[in-house]
Design a protein around this motif. Structure first.
Motif, PDB file in Angstrom:
ATOM      1  N   GLU A 138      43.228  51.844  -0.260  1.00 27.77           N
ATOM      2  CA  GLU A 138      44.041  51.040   0.658  1.00 27.77           C
ATOM      3  C   GLU A 138      45.370  50.603   0.054  1.00 27.77           C
ATOM      4  O   GLU A 138      45.911  49.570   0.425  1.00 27.77           O
ATOM      5  N   LEU A 139      45.880  51.414  -0.877  1.00 26.36           N
ATOM      6  CA  LEU A 139      47.218  51.180  -1.408  1.00 26.36           C
ATOM      7  C   LEU A 139      48.268  51.813  -0.504  1.00 26.36           C
ATOM      8  O   LEU A 139      49.374  51.299  -0.393  1.00 26.36           O
ATOM      9  N   ILE A 147      48.458  66.921  -5.282  1.00 23.38           N
ATOM     10  CA  ILE A 147      49.122  65.747  -4.696  1.00 23.38           C
ATOM     11  C   ILE A 147      48.280  65.194  -3.547  1.00 23.38           C
ATOM     12  O   ILE A 147      48.064  63.979  -3.447  1.00 23.38           O
ATOM     13  N   SER A 148      47.784  66.065  -2.690  1.00 25.38           N
ATOM     14  CA  SER A 148      46.975  65.622  -1.543  1.00 25.38           C
ATOM     15  C   SER A 148      45.707  64.910  -1.995  1.00 25.38           C
ATOM     16  O   SER A 148      45.298  63.912  -1.388  1.00 25.38           O
ATOM     17  N   ARG A 149      45.081  65.408  -3.052  1.00 23.96           N
ATOM     18  CA  ARG A 149      43.861  64.765  -3.570  1.00 23.96           C
ATOM     19  C   ARG A 149      44.182  63.350  -4.068  1.00 23.96           C
ATOM     20  O   ARG A 149      43.464  62.392  -3.786  1.00 23.96           O
ATOM     21  N   HIS A 150      45.288  63.205  -4.791  1.00 19.28           N
ATOM     22  CA  HIS A 150      45.679  61.885  -5.288  1.00 19.28           C
ATOM     23  C   HIS A 150      46.082  60.953  -4.144  1.00 19.28           C
ATOM     24  O   HIS A 150      45.765  59.762  -4.172  1.00 19.28           O
ATOM     25  N   LEU A 151      46.757  61.487  -3.139  1.00 21.57           N
ATOM     26  CA  LEU A 151      47.112  60.676  -1.967  1.00 21.57           C
ATOM     27  C   LEU A 151      45.855  60.183  -1.254  1.00 21.57           C
ATOM     28  O   LEU A 151      45.799  59.025  -0.822  1.00 21.57           O
ATOM     29  N   ALA A 152      44.850  61.040  -1.148  1.00 24.14           N
ATOM     30  CA  ALA A 152      43.593  60.639  -0.503  1.00 24.14           C
ATOM     31  C   ALA A 152      42.952  59.482  -1.266  1.00 24.14           C
ATOM     32  O   ALA A 152      42.460  58.517  -0.650  1.00 24.14           O
ATOM     33  N   LEU A 153      42.966  59.547  -2.591  1.00 29.01           N
ATOM     34  CA  LEU A 153      42.395  58.457  -3.391  1.00 29.01           C
ATOM     35  C   LEU A 153      43.183  57.161  -3.216  1.00 29.01           C
ATOM     36  O   LEU A 153      42.594  56.073  -3.130  1.00 29.01           O
ATOM     37  N   LEU A 154      44.494  57.259  -3.136  1.00 30.09           N
ATOM     38  CA  LEU A 154      45.320  56.062  -2.931  1.00 30.09           C
ATOM     39  C   LEU A 154      45.126  55.487  -1.526  1.00 30.09           C
ATOM     40  O   LEU A 154      45.172  54.271  -1.344  1.00 30.09           O
ATOM     41  N   ARG A 155      44.903  56.347  -0.548  1.00 28.24           N
ATOM     42  CA  ARG A 155      44.595  55.861   0.805  1.00 28.24           C
ATOM     43  C   ARG A 155      43.233  55.185   0.839  1.00 28.24           C
ATOM     44  O   ARG A 155      43.066  54.133   1.445  1.00 28.24           O
ATOM     45  N   GLU A 156      42.241  55.803   0.193  1.00 33.03           N
ATOM     46  CA  GLU A 156      40.894  55.220   0.138  1.00 33.03           C
ATOM     47  C   GLU A 156      40.912  53.847  -0.537  1.00 33.03           C
ATOM     48  O   GLU A 156      40.161  52.962  -0.150  1.00 33.03           O
ATOM     49  N   TYR A 171      53.870  58.899   3.856  1.00 27.96           N
ATOM     50  CA  TYR A 171      53.060  57.896   3.173  1.00 27.96           C
ATOM     51  C   TYR A 171      53.937  56.723   2.789  1.00 27.96           C
ATOM     52  O   TYR A 171      55.074  56.893   2.361  1.00 27.96           O
ATOM     53  N   ARG A 172      53.402  55.524   2.950  1.00 31.04           N
ATOM     54  CA  ARG A 172      54.097  54.284   2.614  1.00 31.04           C
ATOM     55  C   ARG A 172      53.064  53.317   2.059  1.00 31.04           C
ATOM     56  O   ARG A 172      51.860  53.555   2.169  1.00 31.04           O
ATOM     57  N   LEU A 173      53.533  52.230   1.460  1.00 28.01           N
ATOM     58  CA  LEU A 173      52.591  51.206   1.018  1.00 28.01           C
ATOM     59  C   LEU A 173      51.837  50.683   2.235  1.00 28.01           C
ATOM     60  O   LEU A 173      52.404  50.530   3.319  1.00 28.01           O
ATOM     61  N   HIS A 174      50.568  50.422   2.051  1.00 26.33           N
ATOM     62  CA  HIS A 174      49.736  49.936   3.156  1.00 26.33           C
ATOM     63  C   HIS A 174      50.292  48.603   3.653  1.00 26.33           C
ATOM     64  O   HIS A 174      50.568  47.705   2.846  1.00 26.33           O
ATOM     65  N   PRO A 175      50.463  48.452   4.970  1.00 25.38           N
ATOM     66  CA  PRO A 175      51.035  47.201   5.489  1.00 25.38           C
ATOM     67  C   PRO A 175      50.166  45.969   5.226  1.00 25.38           C
ATOM     68  O   PRO A 175      50.677  44.848   5.217  1.00 25.38           O
ATOM     69  N   ASP A 176      48.871  46.159   4.987  1.00 24.98           N
ATOM     70  CA  ASP A 176      47.981  45.029   4.706  1.00 24.98           C
ATOM     71  C   ASP A 176      47.793  44.777   3.212  1.00 24.98           C
ATOM     72  O   ASP A 176      46.941  43.977   2.819  1.00 24.98           O
ATOM     73  N   LEU A 177      48.600  45.448   2.391  1.00 20.87           N
ATOM     74  CA  LEU A 177      48.527  45.234   0.952  1.00 20.87           C
ATOM     75  C   LEU A 177      48.913  43.778   0.664  1.00 20.87           C
ATOM     76  O   LEU A 177      49.909  43.285   1.193  1.00 20.87           O
ATOM     77  N   PRO A 178      48.125  43.082  -0.149  1.00 24.11           N
ATOM     78  CA  PRO A 178      48.473  41.684  -0.448  1.00 24.11           C
ATOM     79  C   PRO A 178      49.863  41.579  -1.077  1.00 24.11           C
ATOM     80  O   PRO A 178      50.311  42.487  -1.782  1.00 24.11           O
TER      81      PRO A 178
END
Length: 111
Positions: free
Chosen positions: A55-56, A44-53, A68-75
């Motif tokens: 910028e999701l 789970i942590s590996r997948h979270l890191a990829l989603l953070r990278e 973890y939440r959706l990135h506030p700058d997500l279009p």
């Protein structure tokens, strides 16, 4: 953020489930995701890191928990797409959401 980057980040079923669970629940921590997805923490942590990278997702620390939440700058189009997917495919997440609701010792900010 471009459509190809988002689609690439969501191409893995585990990452897609993580993103849609977070979209549905607003915010989740690693322990909630490991329970909901019935997976081990390192995966789970590996997948979270990829989603953070990608910028999701964005994270925040509260005591011992990292949420973890959706990135506030997500279009807006990307947020809308995730909301539409989560709503349209609620049955795809039903088992995961049920595990989450049944979780013992869930962090206090949750149901």
């Amino acid at each position: 953020m471009t459509p190809d980057l988002i689609c690439k980040a969501l191409a893995d079923p585990t990452r897609a489930r993580i993103a849609l669970l977070i979209t549905s629940e607003q915010e989740l921590c690693v322990c909630e995701l490991t329970c909901a997805l019935d997976e081990i923490q390192p995966k789970i942590s590996r997948h979270l890191a990829l989603l953070r990278e990608a910028e999701l997702l964005a994270d925040r620390r509260q005591g011992q928990w990292i949420y973890y939440r959706l990135h506030p700058d997500l279009p807006e189009w990307a947020t809308q797409m995730l909301n539409n997917l989560a709503t349209a495919h609620h049955e795809w997440l039903a088992e995961n959401l049920q595990r989450l609701c049944d979780m013992q010792d869930r962090p206090n900010r949750c149901c």
